[in-house]
Design a protein around this motif. Structure first.
Motif, PDB file in Angstrom:
ATOM      1  N   ARG A 170       0.765  -1.365  -0.051  1.00 39.70           N
ATOM      2  CA  ARG A 170       0.008   0.107  -0.097  1.00 39.70           C
ATOM      3  C   ARG A 170       0.903   1.163  -0.135  1.00 39.70           C
ATOM      4  O   ARG A 170       0.473   2.437  -0.135  1.00 39.70           O
ATOM      5  CB  ARG A 170      -1.211  -0.052   1.086  1.00 39.70           C
ATOM      6  N   HIS A 171       2.321   0.990   0.263  1.00 39.68           N
ATOM      7  CA  HIS A 171       2.932   2.555   0.353  1.00 39.68           C
ATOM      8  C   HIS A 171       3.219   3.208  -1.022  1.00 39.68           C
ATOM      9  O   HIS A 171       3.505   2.450  -2.058  1.00 39.68           O
ATOM     10  CB  HIS A 171       4.518   2.025   0.779  1.00 39.68           C
ATOM     11  N   ARG A 172       2.793   4.215  -1.256  1.00 42.77           N
ATOM     12  CA  ARG A 172       3.090   5.040  -2.307  1.00 42.77           C
ATOM     13  C   ARG A 172       3.497   6.295  -2.274  1.00 42.77           C
ATOM     14  O   ARG A 172       3.253   6.961  -1.213  1.00 42.77           O
ATOM     15  CB  ARG A 172       1.384   5.106  -3.033  1.00 42.77           C
ATOM     16  N   PRO A 173       4.397   6.733  -3.275  1.00 46.70           N
ATOM     17  CA  PRO A 173       4.934   6.101  -4.191  1.00 46.70           C
ATOM     18  C   PRO A 173       5.959   4.993  -3.720  1.00 46.70           C
ATOM     19  O   PRO A 173       6.778   5.067  -2.851  1.00 46.70           O
ATOM     20  CB  PRO A 173       5.837   7.017  -5.143  1.00 46.70           C
ATOM     21  N   ALA A 174       5.951   3.900  -4.389  1.00 50.30           N
ATOM     22  CA  ALA A 174       6.811   2.592  -4.005  1.00 50.30           C
ATOM     23  C   ALA A 174       8.344   3.125  -4.314  1.00 50.30           C
ATOM     24  O   ALA A 174       8.746   3.694  -5.468  1.00 50.30           O
ATOM     25  CB  ALA A 174       6.426   1.330  -4.839  1.00 50.30           C
ATOM     26  N   ASP A 175       9.181   2.626  -3.592  1.00 50.09           N
ATOM     27  CA  ASP A 175      10.680   2.911  -3.785  1.00 50.09           C
ATOM     28  C   ASP A 175      11.541   1.822  -3.477  1.00 50.09           C
ATOM     29  O   ASP A 175      11.176   0.574  -3.257  1.00 50.09           O
ATOM     30  CB  ASP A 175      11.029   4.194  -2.844  1.00 50.09           C
ATOM     31  N   THR A 176      12.764   1.894  -3.463  1.00 50.15           N
ATOM     32  CA  THR A 176      13.812   0.853  -3.454  1.00 50.15           C
ATOM     33  C   THR A 176      13.854   0.176  -2.005  1.00 50.15           C
ATOM     34  O   THR A 176      13.945  -0.977  -1.897  1.00 50.15           O
ATOM     35  CB  THR A 176      15.088   1.292  -3.756  1.00 50.15           C
ATOM     36  N   PHE A 177      13.462   1.027  -1.261  1.00 51.88           N
ATOM     37  CA  PHE A 177      13.238   0.487   0.255  1.00 51.88           C
ATOM     38  C   PHE A 177      12.351  -0.552   0.458  1.00 51.88           C
ATOM     39  O   PHE A 177      12.297  -1.498   0.880  1.00 51.88           O
ATOM     40  CB  PHE A 177      13.080   1.529   1.300  1.00 51.88           C
ATOM     41  N   ASP A 178      11.181  -0.171  -0.318  1.00 45.16           N
ATOM     42  CA  ASP A 178       9.742  -1.027  -0.361  1.00 45.16           C
ATOM     43  C   ASP A 178      10.192  -2.521  -1.129  1.00 45.16           C
ATOM     44  O   ASP A 178       9.968  -3.461  -0.518  1.00 45.16           O
ATOM     45  CB  ASP A 178       8.696  -0.511  -1.110  1.00 45.16           C
ATOM     46  N   GLU A 179      11.125  -2.174  -2.122  1.00 45.80           N
ATOM     47  CA  GLU A 179      11.463  -3.625  -3.033  1.00 45.80           C
ATOM     48  C   GLU A 179      12.319  -4.298  -2.040  1.00 45.80           C
ATOM     49  O   GLU A 179      11.980  -5.703  -1.929  1.00 45.80           O
ATOM     50  CB  GLU A 179      12.297  -3.261  -4.258  1.00 45.80           C
ATOM     51  N   LEU A 180      13.354  -3.835  -1.242  1.00 41.80           N
ATOM     52  CA  LEU A 180      14.061  -4.725  -0.482  1.00 41.80           C
ATOM     53  C   LEU A 180      13.413  -5.195   0.805  1.00 41.80           C
ATOM     54  O   LEU A 180      13.527  -6.447   1.217  1.00 41.80           O
ATOM     55  CB  LEU A 180      15.248  -3.795   0.203  1.00 41.80           C
ATOM     56  N   ALA A 181      12.503  -4.556   1.306  1.00 43.49           N
ATOM     57  CA  ALA A 181      11.628  -4.939   2.488  1.00 43.49           C
ATOM     58  C   ALA A 181      10.731  -6.005   2.105  1.00 43.49           C
ATOM     59  O   ALA A 181      10.568  -7.223   2.840  1.00 43.49           O
ATOM     60  CB  ALA A 181      10.761  -3.991   2.971  1.00 43.49           C
ATOM     61  N   ARG A 182      10.115  -6.207   0.622  1.00 39.27           N
ATOM     62  CA  ARG A 182       9.331  -7.277   0.458  1.00 39.27           C
ATOM     63  C   ARG A 182      10.256  -8.366   0.050  1.00 39.27           C
ATOM     64  O   ARG A 182       9.714  -9.506   0.345  1.00 39.27           O
ATOM     65  CB  ARG A 182       8.608  -6.555  -0.992  1.00 39.27           C
ATOM     66  N   HIS A 183      11.146  -8.201  -0.438  1.00 39.89           N
ATOM     67  CA  HIS A 183      12.231  -9.543  -0.692  1.00 39.89           C
ATOM     68  C   HIS A 183      12.557 -10.005   0.685  1.00 39.89           C
ATOM     69  O   HIS A 183      12.344 -11.161   0.787  1.00 39.89           O
ATOM     70  CB  HIS A 183      13.083  -8.997  -1.106  1.00 39.89           C
ATOM     71  N   ARG A 184      12.899  -9.253   1.492  1.00 37.30           N
ATOM     72  CA  ARG A 184      13.257  -9.873   2.893  1.00 37.30           C
ATOM     73  C   ARG A 184      12.274 -10.351   3.510  1.00 37.30           C
ATOM     74  O   ARG A 184      12.274 -11.559   4.370  1.00 37.30           O
ATOM     75  CB  ARG A 184      13.945  -8.590   3.719  1.00 37.30           C
ATOM     76  N   LEU A 185      11.169 -10.001   3.625  1.00 38.85           N
ATOM     77  CA  LEU A 185       9.908 -10.409   4.141  1.00 38.85           C
ATOM     78  C   LEU A 185       9.528 -12.124   3.690  1.00 38.85           C
ATOM     79  O   LEU A 185       9.176 -12.714   4.393  1.00 38.85           O
ATOM     80  CB  LEU A 185       8.735  -9.664   4.291  1.00 38.85           C
ATOM     81  N   LEU A 186       9.436 -11.926   2.405  1.00 34.53           N
ATOM     82  CA  LEU A 186       9.329 -13.382   1.544  1.00 34.53           C
ATOM     83  C   LEU A 186      10.487 -14.318   1.956  1.00 34.53           C
ATOM     84  O   LEU A 186       9.996 -15.428   2.317  1.00 34.53           O
ATOM     85  CB  LEU A 186       8.957 -12.986   0.334  1.00 34.53           C
ATOM     86  N   GLU A 187      11.484 -13.841   2.132  1.00 33.96           N
ATOM     87  CA  GLU A 187      12.641 -14.677   2.393  1.00 33.96           C
ATOM     88  C   GLU A 187      12.607 -15.123   3.563  1.00 33.96           C
ATOM     89  O   GLU A 187      12.816 -16.424   3.870  1.00 33.96           O
ATOM     90  CB  GLU A 187      13.829 -13.927   1.821  1.00 33.96           C
ATOM     91  N   ARG A 188      12.349 -14.216   4.317  1.00 39.02           N
ATOM     92  CA  ARG A 188      12.294 -14.801   6.021  1.00 39.02           C
ATOM     93  C   ARG A 188      10.875 -15.696   6.305  1.00 39.02           C
ATOM     94  O   ARG A 188      11.201 -16.651   7.249  1.00 39.02           O
ATOM     95  CB  ARG A 188      12.105 -13.522   6.850  1.00 39.02           C
ATOM     96  N   ARG A 189       9.958 -15.473   5.412  1.00 34.83           N
ATOM     97  CA  ARG A 189       8.659 -16.331   5.767  1.00 34.83           C
ATOM     98  C   ARG A 189       9.163 -17.713   5.376  1.00 34.83           C
ATOM     99  O   ARG A 189       8.824 -18.727   6.016  1.00 34.83           O
ATOM    100  CB  ARG A 189       7.533 -15.868   4.916  1.00 34.83           C
ATOM    101  N   ALA A 190       9.998 -17.875   4.087  1.00 35.64           N
ATOM    102  CA  ALA A 190      10.424 -19.327   3.712  1.00 35.64           C
ATOM    103  C   ALA A 190      11.228 -19.902   4.703  1.00 35.64           C
ATOM    104  O   ALA A 190      11.209 -21.111   4.848  1.00 35.64           O
ATOM    105  CB  ALA A 190      11.028 -18.815   2.287  1.00 35.64           C
ATOM    106  N   LEU A 191      12.371 -19.260   5.384  1.00 34.65           N
ATOM    107  CA  LEU A 191      13.160 -19.533   6.092  1.00 34.65           C
ATOM    108  C   LEU A 191      12.566 -20.139   7.502  1.00 34.65           C
ATOM    109  O   LEU A 191      12.929 -20.939   8.189  1.00 34.65           O
ATOM    110  CB  LEU A 191      14.132 -18.628   6.769  1.00 34.65           C
ATOM    111  N   LEU A 192      11.488 -19.137   7.920  1.00 34.72           N
ATOM    112  CA  LEU A 192      10.825 -19.795   9.344  1.00 34.72           C
ATOM    113  C   LEU A 192       9.896 -20.797   9.041  1.00 34.72           C
ATOM    114  O   LEU A 192       9.876 -21.761   9.761  1.00 34.72           O
ATOM    115  CB  LEU A 192       9.715 -18.540   9.620  1.00 34.72           C
ATOM    116  N   GLU A 193       9.408 -21.144   7.921  1.00 35.11           N
ATOM    117  CA  GLU A 193       8.752 -22.383   7.404  1.00 35.11           C
ATOM    118  C   GLU A 193       9.658 -23.631   7.576  1.00 35.11           C
ATOM    119  O   GLU A 193       9.381 -24.718   8.087  1.00 35.11           O
ATOM    120  CB  GLU A 193       8.025 -22.153   5.954  1.00 35.11           C
ATOM    121  N   GLN A 194      10.820 -23.439   7.069  1.00 35.70           N
ATOM    122  CA  GLN A 194      12.029 -24.294   7.172  1.00 35.70           C
ATOM    123  C   GLN A 194      12.349 -24.618   8.584  1.00 35.70           C
ATOM    124  O   GLN A 194      12.656 -25.996   8.826  1.00 35.70           O
ATOM    125  CB  GLN A 194      12.871 -23.891   6.184  1.00 35.70           C
TER     126      GLN A 194
END
Length: 337
Positions: A170-194
């Motif tokens: 929902r953050h607008r305008p999207a920026d590079t911090f948003d891009e890194l945050a999304r990547h790390r959140l998805l990555e962390r969710r996969a690690l926690l599932e493992q």
């Protein structure tokens, strides 16, 4: 100056002369600090602003602790007493303290030699051993146990990740911090599932700790530590975890990896000085790794509070959790080997 302290009223409570200059000091995330120059000298004026740490009685306890630590030769900067003998001045409902100004600079682990890393580990060991001498012991064993909190529940973390992902979208305008945050959140969710089955038990040996031992809270004069500052989080917690947590801040490289040779020198000196065992450090490594895997305080500040002061730390800190998971055995060996 934003949030200017009431210098007239404050200095009337101290024998510190009249104000000549007062400039904010930028590093603190919790409270506000000022470089104060008066007709009597230079001082550090601290405004205890954070609601969680601004209770005058708790501040006075921190002050007594630093005064006693100074008596044992620990490098600290105890507060100055006011005309009434108190070290906490409450004006307009806000708590302030005046400290001597310490000329020095902050140094991160990349600026320390191996010998200086050993000295850093020994210093934290001395802090823990000295706090045990100057602070009261918990009255009951139950109080000790309650100070060691339960580890994070991954179910709660999955909920938090989903909430943060929604805020990123929902953050607008999207920026590079948003891009890194999304990547790390998805990555962390996969690690926690493992690794969800590796949740550690309640923490072990508890004692008095500084609570926030990191480069911005340690001043150097030349090659030697001059003062440990900001004792706002003084409390009863697992001591070995503070040793691991501090190393993860001092010795993290910009790419998110720990400098393990420096960690090894630091940890050996800490164990020797604090009397900590390799098994205690290994257990602390596991708990702090799990804490990092489940922790998103920088993203919560950014997206929930609109506070971006911790943003520069996020790339390395978020990468560290991933690297630490991959190099778990090597990290344990560096701390406990």
């Amino acid at each position: 100056m934003p949030h200017a302290p009431p210098l007239g009223a404050l200095l009337r409570q101290y024998s510190a002369g009249s104000a000549v200059a007062c400039e904010p000091v930028d590093q603190g995330l919790l409270n506000r600090g000022y470089r104060l120059c008066t007709t009597r000298g230079r001082y550090f004026l601290k405004h205890h602003f954070d609601p969680e740490t601004a209770d005058p009685a708790a501040i006075a306890r921190q002050h007594r602790a630093t005064e006693r630590l100074a008596g044992l030769g620990v490098p600290v900067a105890p507060p100055l007493p006011g005309r009434d003998g108190r070290t906490v001045a409450v004006i307009g409902g806000h708590a302030y303290a005046l400290h001597p100004w310490i000329d020095g600079r902050h140094r991160h682990g990349g600026q320390l030699t191996s010998g200086q890393c050993e000295r850093l580990g020994s210093l934290l060991g001395v802090v823990h051993a000295s706090l045990e001498r100057v602070m009261p012991a918990p009255a009951r064993a139950g109080e000790k146990a309650s100070a060691a909190a339960d580890s994070a529940d991954p179910a709660d973390t999955f909920t938090l990740i989903d909430d943060l992902l929604g805020r990123v979208r929902r953050h607008r305008p999207a920026d590079t911090f948003d891009e890194l945050a999304r990547h790390r959140l998805l990555e962390r969710r996969a690690l926690l599932e493992q690794h969800a089955d590796r949740r550690p038990p309640r923490g072990g040996s508890v004692g008095w700790v500084h609570g926030d031992f990191h480069p911005f809270n340690l001043l150097y004069k030349g090659d030697a530590p001059a003062a440990i500052v900001d004792w706002d989080r003084l409390g009863l917690r697992p001591r070995a975890e503070e040793a691991v947590r501090a190393a993860a801040i001092f010795f993290v490289r910009p790419v998110g990896a720990l400098d393990l040779p420096k960690v090894r020198a630091y940890a050996r000196a800490y164990r020797r000085t604090a009397g900590a065992t390799p098994s205690q450090l290994a257990a602390a490594v596991h708990r702090v790794w799990w804490e990092r895997l489940n922790d998103f305080w920088m993203l919560r500040w950014h997206y929930e509070r609109g506070d971006t002061r911790a943003d520069p730390q996020f790339p390395a800190a978020s990468a560290l959790a991933v690297w630490w998971t991959r190099e778990y055995d090597a990290v344990c060996e560096a701390f406990a080997g």
